[in-house]
Design an enzyme around this catalytic site. Structure first.
Site, short mmCIF file in Angstrom:
data_model
loop_
_atom_site.label_atom_id
_atom_site.label_comp_id
_atom_site.label_asym_id
_atom_site.label_seq_id
_atom_site.Cartn_x
_atom_site.Cartn_y
_atom_site.Cartn_z
N ASP A 32 -25.82 -0.13 -1.74
CA ASP A 32 -27.17 0.43 -1.70
C ASP A 32 -27.14 1.90 -1.25
O ASP A 32 -27.94 2.71 -1.74
CB ASP A 32 -28.06 -0.39 -0.75
CG ASP A 32 -28.39 -1.76 -1.31
OD1 ASP A 32 -28.19 -1.99 -2.53
OD2 ASP A 32 -28.84 -2.62 -0.53
N HIS B 215 -8.63 2.04 -5.65
CA HIS B 215 -7.85 1.08 -4.86
C HIS B 215 -6.37 1.38 -5.04
O HIS B 215 -5.92 1.59 -6.17
CB HIS B 215 -8.13 -0.36 -5.29
CG HIS B 215 -9.56 -0.73 -5.09
ND1 HIS B 215 -10.07 -1.01 -3.84
CD2 HIS B 215 -10.60 -0.79 -5.96
CE1 HIS B 215 -11.36 -1.25 -3.96
NE2 HIS B 215 -11.71 -1.13 -5.23
N LEU B 216 -5.66 1.37 -3.95
CA LEU B 216 -4.22 1.59 -4.01
C LEU B 216 -3.54 0.45 -4.77
O LEU B 216 -2.67 0.66 -5.59
CB LEU B 216 -3.66 1.67 -2.59
CG LEU B 216 -4.10 2.91 -1.80
CD1 LEU B 216 -3.98 2.65 -0.31
CD2 LEU B 216 -3.29 4.12 -2.20
N TYR C 73 0.79 -1.23 0.00
CA TYR C 73 0.00 0.00 0.00
C TYR C 73 0.83 1.29 0.00
O TYR C 73 0.26 2.38 -0.02
CB TYR C 73 -0.94 -0.01 1.21
CG TYR C 73 -1.92 -1.16 1.19
CD1 TYR C 73 -2.83 -1.30 0.15
CD2 TYR C 73 -1.92 -2.12 2.20
CE1 TYR C 73 -3.72 -2.36 0.12
CE2 TYR C 73 -2.81 -3.18 2.18
CZ TYR C 73 -3.71 -3.30 1.14
OH TYR C 73 -4.59 -4.35 1.11
N ASN D 49 -12.47 4.77 -1.50
CA ASN D 49 -11.75 3.50 -1.41
C ASN D 49 -12.48 2.71 -0.32
O ASN D 49 -12.28 2.96 0.87
CB ASN D 49 -10.29 3.70 -1.03
CG ASN D 49 -9.55 2.35 -0.99
OD1 ASN D 49 -10.17 1.29 -0.98
ND2 ASN D 49 -8.23 2.41 -0.96
#
Ligand code: CA2
Length: 159
Positions: free
Chosen positions: A99, A112-113, A34, A86
């Site tokens: 939802d 997303h990293l 990450y 994210n």
């Protein structure tokens, strides 16, 4: 991190950046996956990027699915025009988060990293992606910056 506070009084575009569970650990653990930047580093860069165009960027991280959903529900009344999210591990499991995003009908980009498609099979599926304007995965922190830049352009075109 506390829930974002912002005023709808300003006509400047407001963008909400949401970080899901465990992303508060960024920069502390698993830097090979990450990266080295902390969440505070990322948020600070996004605030600067937004301010340079006269927009406002608010960030919120929670390890609690309900808190993220409450934040999404509150977004329209607070003048938010776009969400960058994210969702962390909730990406792969949360019908409720999907939802909530559908419910407020705000455009969003999923970030997303890591490249979730190059990881374990259970990470390949997103329950949100087909509702998103776009998805960015695997570009590290730059992914957030690209998403915010796109959101700013989107809101400027519609103002
Ligand atoms: O690549 C991403 O951004 C993810 O959304 C990160 C999630 C993971 O569950 C998704 O599949 C992909 C995990 C966030 C946890 O972040 C950590 C950061 C540092 C140390 C430990 C976890």
């Amino acid at each position: 991190m506390t829930a974002p506070k912002f005023s709808a009084a300003s006509s400047a575009p407001h963008i909400l950046v949401l970080h899901g569970p465990n992303l508060n650990l960024l920069g502390v653990r698993e830097p090979t996956i990450y990266g080295n930047d902390s969440l505070a580093d990322i948020d600070a860069r996004l605030v600067c990027l937004a301010q340079a165009t006269g927009a406002t960027c608010l960030s919120f991280q929670s390890n609690n699915e309900g808190a993220l959903i409450d934040c999404i529900h509150a977004a329209p009344q607070k003048g938010i025009g776009f969400i960058v999210i994210n969702p962390g591990g909730l990406t792969h499991s949360s019908v409720a988060l999907r939802d909530a995003l559908s419910g407020v009908a705000l455009p969003f980009i999923e970030v997303h990293l890591s490249n979730i498609h190059a990881r374990e099979p259970f990470r390949h599926r997103s329950l949100l992606a087909d509702q998103a304007v776009g998805v960015i995965a695997g570009l590290g922190v730059r992914g957030y910056e690209f998403a915010l830049t796109w959101a700013l352009e989107y809101l400027q075109k519609r103002s």
